[in-house]
Write a protein that holds these residues in place. Structure first.
Motif, mmCIF file in Angstrom:
data_model
loop_
_atom_site.group_PDB
_atom_site.id
_atom_site.type_symbol
_atom_site.label_atom_id
_atom_site.label_comp_id
_atom_site.label_asym_id
_atom_site.label_seq_id
_atom_site.Cartn_x
_atom_site.Cartn_y
_atom_site.Cartn_z
ATOM 1 N N GLY A 53 0.800 -1.209 0.000
ATOM 2 C CA GLY A 53 0.000 0.000 0.000
ATOM 3 C C GLY A 53 0.839 1.268 0.000
ATOM 4 O O GLY A 53 2.061 1.238 -0.170
ATOM 5 N N SER A 116 -4.524 -2.084 0.701
ATOM 6 C CA SER A 116 -4.824 -0.658 0.655
ATOM 7 C C SER A 116 -4.749 -0.148 -0.794
ATOM 8 O O SER A 116 -5.457 -0.651 -1.662
ATOM 9 C CB SER A 116 -3.867 0.093 1.589
ATOM 10 O OG SER A 116 -4.303 1.408 1.830
ATOM 11 N N SER A 144 -8.538 0.595 -1.042
ATOM 12 C CA SER A 144 -9.123 1.947 -1.077
ATOM 13 C C SER A 144 -9.901 2.146 -2.373
ATOM 14 O O SER A 144 -9.700 3.130 -3.096
ATOM 15 C CB SER A 144 -8.013 2.990 -0.949
ATOM 16 O OG SER A 144 -6.982 2.762 -1.900
ATOM 17 N N HIS A 232 -6.289 -1.443 9.861
ATOM 18 C CA HIS A 232 -5.905 -1.274 8.460
ATOM 19 C C HIS A 232 -4.569 -1.932 8.146
ATOM 20 O O HIS A 232 -4.429 -2.602 7.121
ATOM 21 C CB HIS A 232 -5.846 0.215 8.116
ATOM 22 C CG HIS A 232 -5.557 0.489 6.677
ATOM 23 N ND1 HIS A 232 -6.512 0.339 5.700
ATOM 24 C CD2 HIS A 232 -4.427 0.884 6.041
ATOM 25 C CE1 HIS A 232 -5.988 0.643 4.511
ATOM 26 N NE2 HIS A 232 -4.721 0.970 4.694
#
Length: 265
Positions: A53, A116, A144, A232
């Motif tokens: 990410g 992510s 995301s 996360h």
């Protein structure tokens, strides 16, 4: 602290959800991932590409070795100035990396597991850069996909993180283009794994994708395992998430929505 010196602090805040600076985990042993001599086995014909990410703080110390032990050829992809550069450029770099992996392994397709931004960015490659013909599965860990309402992402953008601004839920031209029309073009299978404790991708449901049930599965870890409190960053090393990843990769289609993982307290 001047704005020029702020990105490192903002990176920690954005990705840790204000929970303190994340520590970089030790990389998995080179003997089990990124092996130039690896040839896909019949039961696992698709090499797995792991995509970190933003700010490259994702740890693959759990998923990488676990998949390698199960017979997958596993490769890690680093990109875009630790994931902070323009996401379109990062998707182009992913296209080139996948081409090298396929040439090295003589495979027809890869499976991608991304965290992510790394779970969202490959969708651009799939939709606009020919990846639909090269990717079997895309498994996103707290991806995301529709951006975030977390204002720290905006702060990251001002501090020089181009990808941070592109992941804002409001005003991102990149996300508007990515999510216009068909979010899940075939024949790729899509699995979005998310934790309700995500304080970075906000709201956590913005990780989920619209698409036909035959090709898309959206998972909240706490639905099957209410005691799972991974956030996360922690989702990438979470044993429950690992079971979902294995389920998605080891069957036709995306993860089985009726799958019951073993829950750990």
């Amino acid at each position: 602290m001047t704005l020029r010196r702020a990105p490192a602090l903002l990176a920690a805040l954005v990705l840790a959800g204000c929970g303190g600076a994340p520590k970089r985990a030790a990389p998995a042993p080179a003997t089990v991932i990124d092996s130039s001599s690896c040839r896909p086995q019949k039961q696992h014909p698709n090499p797995v590409v792991l995509v970190h990410g933003t700010f490259a703080v994702t740890s693959w110390a759990t998923i990488g070795p676990a998949l390698a032990r199960r017979g997958y050829c596993v490769f890690t992809f680093s990109y875009g100035d630790a994931g902070t550069a323009d996401i379109v450029a990062s998707a182009r770099a992913l296209r080139a990396f996948v081409a090298r992996v396929l040439a090295r392994t003589h495979a027809q397709r890869v499976s991608i597991v991304g965290h992510s931004e790394g779970g969202m960015m490959p969708r651009y490659y799939i939709r606009f850069l020919g990846g639909a013909a090269k990717v079997e599965d895309l498994v996103g860990l707290a991806p995301s996909n529709h951006g975030t309402d977390n204002p720290l992402a905006l702060a990251g953008a001002f501090a020089g993180c181009t990808a941070c601004g592109q992941q804002l839920a409001w005003g991102s031209r990149f996300l508007a283009v990515l999510n216009a029309g068909d979010e899940t073009p075939g024949p790729v299978d899509y699995t979005a794994l998310q934790t309700s404790y995500d304080a970075v991708v906000v709201p956590y449901t913005s990780a989920f994708l619209d698409g036909p049930v035959a090709r898309v599965t959206n998972v909240v870890l706490q639905t099957a395992c209410p005691s799972d409190v991974s956030g996360h960053l922690g989702i990438a090393t979470d044993p429950v998430a690992l079971q979902w990843v294995e389920n998605a990769l080891n069957r036709p289609g995306p993860a089985d929505p009726s799958f019951q993982p073993g829950c750990e307290s």
